[in-house]
Write an enzyme that holds these catalytic residues in place. Structure first.
Site, PDB file in Angstrom:
ATOM      1  CD  GLU A 175      -4.597  -0.381  -4.680  1.00 49.05           C
ATOM      2  OE1 GLU A 175      -4.024  -0.735  -5.707  1.00 49.05           O
ATOM      3  OE2 GLU A 175      -4.032  -0.321  -3.575  1.00 49.05           O
TER       4      GLU A 175
ATOM      5  CD  GLU B 268       3.864  -2.944  -7.819  1.00 53.61           C
ATOM      6  OE1 GLU B 268       2.769  -2.335  -7.621  1.00 53.61           O
ATOM      7  OE2 GLU B 268       3.972  -4.177  -7.847  1.00 53.61           O
TER       8      GLU B 268
ATOM      9  N   GLY C  80       4.223   2.175   2.152  1.00 48.89           N
ATOM     10  CA  GLY C  80       5.386   2.632   1.375  1.00 48.89           C
ATOM     11  C   GLY C  80       5.966   3.915   1.961  1.00 48.89           C
TER      12      GLY C  80
ATOM     13  CB  CYS D 258      -0.892  -3.175  -7.821  1.00 45.08           C
ATOM     14  SG  CYS D 258       0.131  -4.063  -8.987  1.00 45.08           S
TER      15      CYS D 258
ATOM     16  CB  SER E 296      -0.893   0.014   1.237  1.00 42.92           C
ATOM     17  OG  SER E 296      -0.101   0.115   2.397  1.00 42.92           O
ATOM     18  CB  THR E 297       0.129   4.659  -1.291  1.00 47.06           C
ATOM     19  OG1 THR E 297      -0.036   4.141  -2.619  1.00 47.06           O
ATOM     20  CG2 THR E 297       0.788   6.016  -1.363  1.00 47.06           C
TER      21      THR E 297
HETATM   22  N1  LIG Z   1       0.432  -2.724  -4.698  1.00 48.70           N
HETATM   23  C1  LIG Z   1      -0.045  -3.876  -4.327  1.00 48.70           C
HETATM   24  O1  LIG Z   1       0.145  -4.837  -5.012  1.00 48.70           O
HETATM   25  C2  LIG Z   1      -0.773  -4.024  -3.035  1.00 48.70           C
HETATM   26  C3  LIG Z   1      -1.582  -3.027  -2.546  1.00 48.70           C
HETATM   27  N2  LIG Z   1      -2.235  -3.214  -1.371  1.00 48.70           N
HETATM   28  C4  LIG Z   1      -3.167  -2.153  -0.912  1.00 48.70           C
HETATM   29  O2  LIG Z   1      -3.013  -1.960   0.480  1.00 48.70           O
HETATM   30  C5  LIG Z   1      -4.243  -2.173   1.150  1.00 48.70           C
HETATM   31  C6  LIG Z   1      -3.980  -2.721   2.529  1.00 48.70           C
HETATM   32  O3  LIG Z   1      -3.347  -3.987   2.459  1.00 48.70           O
HETATM   33  P1  LIG Z   1      -2.194  -4.372   3.497  1.00 48.70           P
HETATM   34  O4  LIG Z   1      -1.977  -5.828   3.490  1.00 48.70           O
HETATM   35  O5  LIG Z   1      -2.517  -3.756   4.822  1.00 48.70           O
HETATM   36  O6  LIG Z   1      -0.936  -3.661   2.812  1.00 48.70           O
HETATM   37  P2  LIG Z   1       0.479  -3.299   3.395  1.00 48.70           P
HETATM   38  O7  LIG Z   1       1.122  -2.361   2.460  1.00 48.70           O
HETATM   39  O8  LIG Z   1       0.373  -2.869   4.811  1.00 48.70           O
HETATM   40  O9  LIG Z   1       1.250  -4.710   3.370  1.00 48.70           O
HETATM   41  C7  LIG Z   1       2.271  -5.064   2.470  1.00 48.70           C
HETATM   42  C8  LIG Z   1       3.483  -5.599   3.222  1.00 48.70           C
HETATM   43  O10 LIG Z   1       4.021  -4.561   4.060  1.00 48.70           O
HETATM   44  C9  LIG Z   1       4.168  -5.045   5.385  1.00 48.70           C
HETATM   45  N3  LIG Z   1       4.073  -3.934   6.348  1.00 48.70           N
HETATM   46  C10 LIG Z   1       2.979  -3.443   6.986  1.00 48.70           C
HETATM   47  N4  LIG Z   1       3.323  -2.415   7.804  1.00 48.70           N
HETATM   48  C11 LIG Z   1       4.659  -2.246   7.667  1.00 48.70           C
HETATM   49  C12 LIG Z   1       5.609  -1.341   8.254  1.00 48.70           C
HETATM   50  N5  LIG Z   1       5.238  -0.419   9.123  1.00 48.70           N
HETATM   51  N6  LIG Z   1       6.899  -1.449   7.891  1.00 48.70           N
HETATM   52  C13 LIG Z   1       7.289  -2.369   6.986  1.00 48.70           C
HETATM   53  N7  LIG Z   1       6.441  -3.265   6.421  1.00 48.70           N
HETATM   54  C14 LIG Z   1       5.147  -3.207   6.750  1.00 48.70           C
HETATM   55  C15 LIG Z   1       3.037  -6.040   5.509  1.00 48.70           C
HETATM   56  O11 LIG Z   1       3.243  -6.870   6.616  1.00 48.70           O
HETATM   57  P3  LIG Z   1       2.055  -7.775   7.240  1.00 48.70           P
HETATM   58  O12 LIG Z   1       0.911  -7.767   6.315  1.00 48.70           O
HETATM   59  O13 LIG Z   1       2.684  -9.091   7.336  1.00 48.70           O
HETATM   60  O14 LIG Z   1       1.741  -7.190   8.566  1.00 48.70           O
HETATM   61  C16 LIG Z   1       3.155  -6.746   4.164  1.00 48.70           C
HETATM   62  O15 LIG Z   1       4.217  -7.672   4.158  1.00 48.70           O
HETATM   63  C17 LIG Z   1      -5.030  -3.086   0.222  1.00 48.70           C
HETATM   64  O16 LIG Z   1      -6.392  -2.996   0.434  1.00 48.70           O
HETATM   65  C18 LIG Z   1      -4.612  -2.554  -1.124  1.00 48.70           C
HETATM   66  O17 LIG Z   1      -5.365  -1.411  -1.437  1.00 48.70           O
HETATM   67  C19 LIG Z   1      -2.072  -4.359  -0.639  1.00 48.70           C
HETATM   68  C20 LIG Z   1      -1.281  -5.366  -1.083  1.00 48.70           C
HETATM   69  C21 LIG Z   1      -0.603  -5.296  -2.359  1.00 48.70           C
HETATM   70  C1  LIG Z   2       1.273 -14.087 -12.910  1.00 45.69           C
HETATM   71  C2  LIG Z   2       1.991 -12.782 -13.071  1.00 45.69           C
HETATM   72  C3  LIG Z   2       1.268 -11.722 -12.361  1.00 45.69           C
HETATM   73  C4  LIG Z   2       2.087 -10.505 -12.074  1.00 45.69           C
HETATM   74  C5  LIG Z   2       1.241  -9.636 -11.247  1.00 45.69           C
HETATM   75  C6  LIG Z   2       1.816  -8.329 -10.943  1.00 45.69           C
HETATM   76  C7  LIG Z   2       0.922  -7.687  -9.985  1.00 45.69           C
HETATM   77  C8  LIG Z   2       1.383  -6.858  -9.126  1.00 45.69           C
HETATM   78  C9  LIG Z   2       0.620  -6.414  -7.948  1.00 45.69           C
HETATM   79  O1  LIG Z   2      -0.583  -6.594  -7.857  1.00 45.69           O
HETATM   80  O2  LIG Z   2       1.300  -5.862  -7.083  1.00 45.69           O
END
Ligand SMILES: NC(=O)C1=CN([C@@H]2O[C@H](COP(=O)(O)OP(=O)(O)OC[C@H]3O[C@@H](n4cnc5c(N)ncnc54)[C@H](OP(=O)(O)O)[C@@H]3O)[C@@H](O)[C@H]2O)C=CC1
Ligand SMILES: CCCCCC/C=C/C(=O)O
Length: 452
Positions: free
Chosen positions: A350, A219, A201, A253, A197-198
């Site tokens: 999102e 990303e 990030g 994403c 998530s942003t």
């Molecule tokens: N760009 C993408 O592909 C993604 C976007 N998202 C978006 O984010 C929203 C929330 O999802 P969420 O799972 O909470 O996403 P997060 O960004 O919080 O999680 C992604 C990873 O970051 C880790 N994390 C969480 N907090 C911290 C921190 N303070 N420092 C370092 N790492 C950390 C998480 O750990 P853990 O979960 O193990 O606690 C996980 O491994 C979703 O609804 C979606 O909108 C989510 C996932 C992927």
């Molecule tokens: C099977 C290949 C899928 C690549 C997906 C990339 C998606 C990225 C994301 O959701 O963060």
């Protein structure tokens, strides 16, 4: 209790990191071809265990088992093979000769890398990070998401069987706020590569800035537009739009969560899209006939439902879906809203679920303006046969990937990453390799040159 765990974790990290620093020297000094050979063996071991790995991701994340088996797992093995092929092609440049100096650059591994990955593509995310990092000769700590640690642990086991030396690839499951934060704030980690998530990030960037200014690549989220013009084949365009939002239950994403359709075909497009969404099969993710499994967990399920309620309150028209499926598990109907205004929350945030925002447009300028009306910039799709439209729109949209008459066009050699608040840095392609390398300039004075 929390503090004890934190203390133990930090001691564990400190011990592990001093070993990792030694391992970098070890692994990067491996003969390049030896490194590539080990990576190829790792890829073959993945292929030999496809069914188990597909089952682990399906159980952990609610992903479709048959999709993991056909796509996620084999394509991750191929990502490893792609970067194995790059391992012996890493080199610097001889710089232009000068009268005083002879100079060249060396490409060196950046050092110890921290990877923090999300739950939506546990396998793809693992290998999109680990493959170029191994090829570059770095050592690494990878933290999987708390929802999906199982395949990551299996991959650590396969890495050992493949011959990756102990200490090079370390998988450390744990909560983000503890294990993730330890990675991003650690003084001995040289770079962190994150997908998620942003909001998280931002925390990672802050932790990197406050600790050792480690290199960061992010990303992050997206709200990707798919723009469909009047000359499109309506049948194909509806299929693209549907897959764009419903693939992996919308937990992607780059999901095409905003679809803009030109007025000449809008009515027919909308009708066909709704018919197809109603026929979409939601259910048991191990059943071959099912197209959409459950959302990853209760938190994500509730987040999606609350956005659906928001959409209704904001005055968007609910064309289909909007409800849960059955009363057990986290299943949500494919949901389509129309009469969208660009500033509505469901057109800006999102949602990360099977919820699509549909909007009619008249002119190309209007479509470009709406498409760019987002804080994100990960991807965009264009459907048209008109080359002038393709050229204009692809150059006008601020996003890292533009897919023309296709969607989700991921390939190992095509760089992928964000503009704007979707992050920075690139995955895949040789750009990804360069995230894990740094440039050293070596300069020698020329004393006895006949040219002086
Ligand atoms: N760009 C993408 O592909 C993604 C976007 N998202 C978006 O984010 C929203 C929330 O999802 P969420 O799972 O909470 O996403 P997060 O960004 O919080 O999680 C992604 C990873 O970051 C880790 N994390 C969480 N907090 C911290 C921190 N303070 N420092 C370092 N790492 C950390 C998480 O750990 P853990 O979960 O193990 O606690 C996980 O491994 C979703 O609804 C979606 O909108 C989510 C996932 C992927
Ligand atoms: C099977 C290949 C899928 C690549 C997906 C990339 C998606 C990225 C994301 O959701 O963060």
């Amino acid at each position: 209790m929390g503090l004890t765990i934190l203390y133990r974790l930090s001691i564990f990290f400190l011990r592990m990191l001093s070993n990792l620093l030694l391992m970098i020297i070890f692994f990067s000094s491996y003969d390049y071809q030896e490194r590539a050979k080990i990576m190829m063996k790792f890829a073959n071991l993945i292929d030999e265990n496809i069914e188990e790995l597909a089952a682990l991701d399906a159980i952990d994340a609610g992903k479709l088992y048959h999709m993991c088996k056909a796509l996620d797992i084999p394509s991750a093995a191929n990502t490893l093979r792609y970067f194995a092929g790059a391992a012996d092609k890493i080199h610097g440049n001889v710089l232009k000769p000068s009268r005083q100096f002879h100079a060249y650059t060396l490409m060196e591994p950046i050092g110890v890398v921290g990877h923090i990955i999300p739950w939506n593509f546990p396998t793809s995310m693992f290998f999109v990070k680990v493959s170029p990092c191994l090829a570059a000769g770095c050592t690494m700590v990878l933290k999987p998401a708390e929802q999906t640690p199982l395949s990551a642990l299996f991959y650590a086991h396969l890495a050992k069987l493949a011959g990756i030396p102990d200490g090079v690839l370390n998988v450390v499951p744990g909560f983000g706020e503890i294990a993730g934060a330890a990675v991003s704030s650690h003084m001995d980690i040289d770079a962190v590569s994150f997908t998620g998530s942003t909001q998280t990030g931002r925390k990672i960037m802050e932790a990197a800035a406050k600790s050792n200014l480690k290199q960061v690549s992010l990303e992050l989220g997206g709200k990707s537009p798919l723009i469909i013009f009047d000359d499109a084949d309506i049948e194909k365009a509806t299929e693209l739009a549907l897959i764009g939002i419903l693939f992996n239950k919308g937990e992607v994403c780059v999901a095409s969560s905003r679809v803009f359709v030109q007025e000449g075909i809008y009515e027919e497009f909308e009708k066909k899209l709704v018919e197809k969404a109603k026929a979409w099969v939601v259910g048991d993710n191990f059943d071959h006939n099912v197209q959409q499994g459950p959302q990853v967990d209760k938190k994500q399920f509730e987040k999606i439902l609350s956005y659906i309620e928001h959409g209704k309150r904001e005055g968007a028209t609910l064309l289909t879906g909007g409800k849960t499926v059955g009363n057990k598990g986290y299943f949500i109907e494919p949901t389509i809203f129309s009469n969208i205004k660009d500033d509505m929350l469901i057109a800006q945030d999102e949602i990360f679920g099977p919820v699509l925002a549909l909007k009619k447009f008249k002119t190309i300028e209007e479509a470009i303006k709406s498409a760019n009306n987002t804080r994100y910039g990960l991807a965009a799709g264009i459907v048209t046969k008109n080359l002038d439209i393709v050229n204009t729109v692809s150059r006008s949209i601020r996003a890292g990937s533009i897919w023309i008459n296709c969607y989700f066009a991921f390939e190992d050699d095509i760089p992928f990453g964000g503009y704007k608040m979707s992050g920075f840095g690139r995955e895949y392609g040789l750009e990804a390799l360069h995230k894990y390398l740094q440039v050293k300039s070596v300069v020698t004075p020329i004393y006895n040159s006949p040219w002086l």
